[in-house]
Design a protein around this motif. Structure first.
Motif, PDB file in Angstrom:
ATOM      1  N   GLY A   1      51.316  66.462  62.825  1.00  0.00           N
ATOM      2  CA  GLY A   1      50.318  65.889  61.921  1.00  0.00           C
ATOM      3  C   GLY A   1      50.021  66.788  60.738  1.00  0.00           C
TER       4      GLY A   1
ATOM      5  N   ARG B   1      50.164  62.201  57.305  1.00  0.00           N
ATOM      6  CA  ARG B   1      50.253  61.490  58.595  1.00  0.00           C
ATOM      7  C   ARG B   1      49.416  62.235  59.629  1.00  0.00           C
ATOM      8  NH1 ARG B   1      55.264  58.300  58.751  1.00  0.00           N
ATOM      9  NH2 ARG B   1      54.739  56.905  57.056  1.00  0.00           N
TER      10      ARG B   1
ATOM     11  N   LEU C   1      47.376  63.262  62.903  1.00  0.00           N
ATOM     12  CA  LEU C   1      47.542  62.824  64.292  1.00  0.00           C
ATOM     13  C   LEU C   1      46.409  61.879  64.644  1.00  0.00           C
ATOM     14  CD1 LEU C   1      48.507  66.059  66.267  1.00  0.00           C
ATOM     15  CD2 LEU C   1      50.001  64.239  65.444  1.00  0.00           C
ATOM     16  N   LYS C   2      46.736  60.862  65.453  1.00  0.00           N
ATOM     17  CA  LYS C   2      45.685  59.931  65.912  1.00  0.00           C
ATOM     18  C   LYS C   2      44.778  60.686  66.870  1.00  0.00           C
ATOM     19  CE  LYS C   2      48.145  55.639  65.350  1.00  0.00           C
ATOM     20  NZ  LYS C   2      49.490  55.420  65.860  1.00  0.00           N
ATOM     21  N   LYS C   3      43.468  60.561  66.667  1.00  0.00           N
ATOM     22  CA  LYS C   3      42.518  61.291  67.553  1.00  0.00           C
ATOM     23  C   LYS C   3      42.505  60.626  68.924  1.00  0.00           C
ATOM     24  CE  LYS C   3      40.677  64.390  64.810  1.00  0.00           C
ATOM     25  NZ  LYS C   3      40.431  63.992  63.477  1.00  0.00           N
TER      26      LYS C   3
END
Ligand code: FAD
Ligand code: NAD
Length: 473
Positions: free
Chosen positions: A462, A469, A471-473
């Motif tokens: 990320g 981009r 990182l998705k949490k």
């Protein structure tokens, strides 16, 4: 070792990239070696009617396409004059240079090159019938490296208008219309050549996508481009009937994208796969076994069921690729020389030399899904690559398939111009058990397409410099 001139330690039957690599290594290790092939020099399918001539023609295709597309950045060329006879002669020169070089390498290494067709008399003797008569040799071991030949569709008429890869590479002419049956490696590579030479190319593929072996996201940029350069792509469709008529072949299709009625094509290229050349004369006199597809059965050391015989390359199984044959050949020779080694690569790269090229190695995303194996996929789209932008070719993607726990790189895929060169870094990463961090922290030169491999590793964390981009949490 016997001094009998008709006795060798190793006989290699088939002079392709598997066979000649094996013979050369055996000679380097001090063995007395004979290499047998029907051609005047070693080279096999790859050099005479495969990898090398097709890549020469694809280079010419690329020059044509690039010169046409240069108008996008303000450079206009006159329409090209294509001298097809000269193109064919140049391609033959390329083949001659490479195969002649292999002949010279055989002589330098004192490999006895015997021209002719081999028949196994028994598991220790081969007879070769060639231009200079019959020759009989006994051997301690032999490596069967007889390659493969093009598969044909059943029920086709006998016609000069139906091409296989060998006759298509002869480029007798660029037909006005060409139907390519099979949207795999050969169909797409040679379809690209003929489209660049001016043929109206249509492709019919029985499955629902081109290049069935590759991940779909890698195929997408290629599919988008070939939609523009090919006249028609008929997926999930097959040839139902083909008849020779005046001026061409009349074809009826069946399937979900079959056109209405019949179509007429000046030529048809059939590229629906290849079959192993395992019907080696006399092989039935040995204990060699074959599988249901006709491949010679081998163990991890490339031994057949007959102790004196090994088998490598296309005749011994998928993937039917030159570099796989070469490495298998070297493994077999090391085993014969007494080393306890096996052929067990983690990554055999596949490269489709289309425009853009599609390349992958190691674990694919599709395989991971089939095996229910958890992976993380990090993608770097080439829209964010400075080098791709300077080349006016943002149509690409680089991706890493990563183990989420260990962060090890398990597979790599690249689509874009030069992907075939870039994949070598992926092979090294997979073979060396590199972590995504190793790739991200390796300083890559700027501006190059290789940065997209580093960029994909940065995406995994990320923290990619050139693309946002998180990182998705
Ligand atoms: P082959 O190269 O098939 O050689 C076998 C040799 O054995 C032949 O010369 C044959 O004449 C000889 N032989 C057979 N039987 C006998 C006998 N009884 N006596 C004596 N000689 C015999 N692969 C890639 O990796 N990259 C590419 O870009 C690529 N492009 C290709 C393009 C085309 C159009 C084709 C058709 C193939 C391509 N391939 C490519 C595949 C590649 O050519 C094969 O994987 C490779 O040649 C296999 O090597 P091999 O050593 O197993 O056998
Ligand atoms: P392929 O297996 O790559 O592709 C054949 C295609 O034909 C597949 O997509 C298949 O679904 C389709 N097909 C099969 N039967 C059909 C039918 N009846 N109608 C419509 N479509 C049909 O085979 P290929 O292109 O002939 O190449 C053979 C092999 O040679 C390759 O698999 C590869 O191992 C090797 N090769 C490698 C390269 C390279 O490395 N760049 C280039 C050319 C060939």
């Amino acid at each position: 070792m016997s001094e009998n001139p008709d006795s060798v330690q190793l006989a290699v039957i088939g002079g392709g990239p598997g066979g000649y690599a094996a013979a050369f290594l055996a000679a380097d290790l001090g063995m007395k070696v004979a290499l047998i092939d029907v051609e005047a020099n070693p080279g096999g399918v790859c050099l005479y009617r495969g990898c090398i001539p097709s890549k020469a023609l694809l280079h010419a295709a690329r020059v044509l396409t690039e010169s046409r597309e240069a108008s996008h950045f303000g450079i206009q060329f006159q329409p090209p004059q294509i001298d097809i006879n000269r193109l064919r002669a140049w391609k033959e020169e390329v083949v001659g240079k490479m195969t002649g070089g292999l002949g010279q390498l055989s002589r330098q290494r004192k490999v006895e090159y015997i021209r002719g067709r081999a028949t196994l008399v028994d598991a220790k003797t081969v007879s070769v019938v060639g231009p200079s008569g019959e020759r009989r040799l006994t051997f301690e071991h032999a490596i069967l490296a007889t390659g493969s030949f093009p598969a044909m569709l059943p029920g086709l008429p006998k016609s000069d208008r139906i091409l296989d890869s060998t006759s298509a590479l002869d480029i007798a002419s660029a037909p006005k219309t060409l139907l390519v049956v099979g949207g795999g490696y050969i169909g797409l590579e040679l379809g690209t050549v003929y489209a660049a030479l001016g043929s109206e190319v249509s492709v019919v593929e029985m499955l629902d996508g081109l290049l069935p072996g590759a991940d779909r996201d890698l195929v997408l940029p290629l599919a988008k481009r070939v939609e523009k350069i090919f006249h028609k792509i008929m997926l999930s469709t097959k040839v139902a009937e083909m008849k020779e008529v005046k001026g061409g072949l009349r074809v009826k299709f069946e399937g979900s994208n079959a056109p209405e009625g019949e179509q007429v094509y000046e030529k048809v290229l059939v590229s629906v796969g290849r079959k192993p050349n395992s019907a080696i004369p006399g092989v039935e006199r040995t204990r060699v076994e074959k599988d249901a597809k006709g491949f010679i059965k081998i163990d991890p050391q490339r031994r057949t069921a007959e102790p004196s015989l090994f088998a490598i390359g296309d005749v011994a199984g998928e993937p039917m690729l030159a570099h796989k044959a070469t490495h298998e050949g070297r493994t077999a020779v090391e085993v014969i020389h007494g080393k306890n080694v096996v052929f067990d690569p983690r990554a055999i790269p596949a490269v489709v030399f289309t425009d853009p090229e599609v390349a992958w190695c190691g674990l694919t995303e599709t395989q991971a899904a089939q095996e229910n194996r958890p992976v993380k996929v990090a993608r770097f789209p080439w829209g964010a690559s400075g080098r791709a932008t300077t080349l006016d070719r943002n149509d690409g993607v680089t991706k890493l398939v990563i183990d989420p726990e260990s962060e090890q790189v398990l597979g790599v895929g690249v689509t874009g111009v030069g992907a075939g060169e870039l994949i070598a870094e992926g092979v090294l990463a997979v073979e060396m058990s590199a972590l995504a961090a190793d790739v991200a922290l390796s300083v890559h030169p700027h501006p190059t397409l290789s940065e997209t491999v580093m960029g994909a590793a940065e995406v995994f964390y990320g923290q990619a410099t050139d693309i946002y981009r998180p990182l998705k949490k």
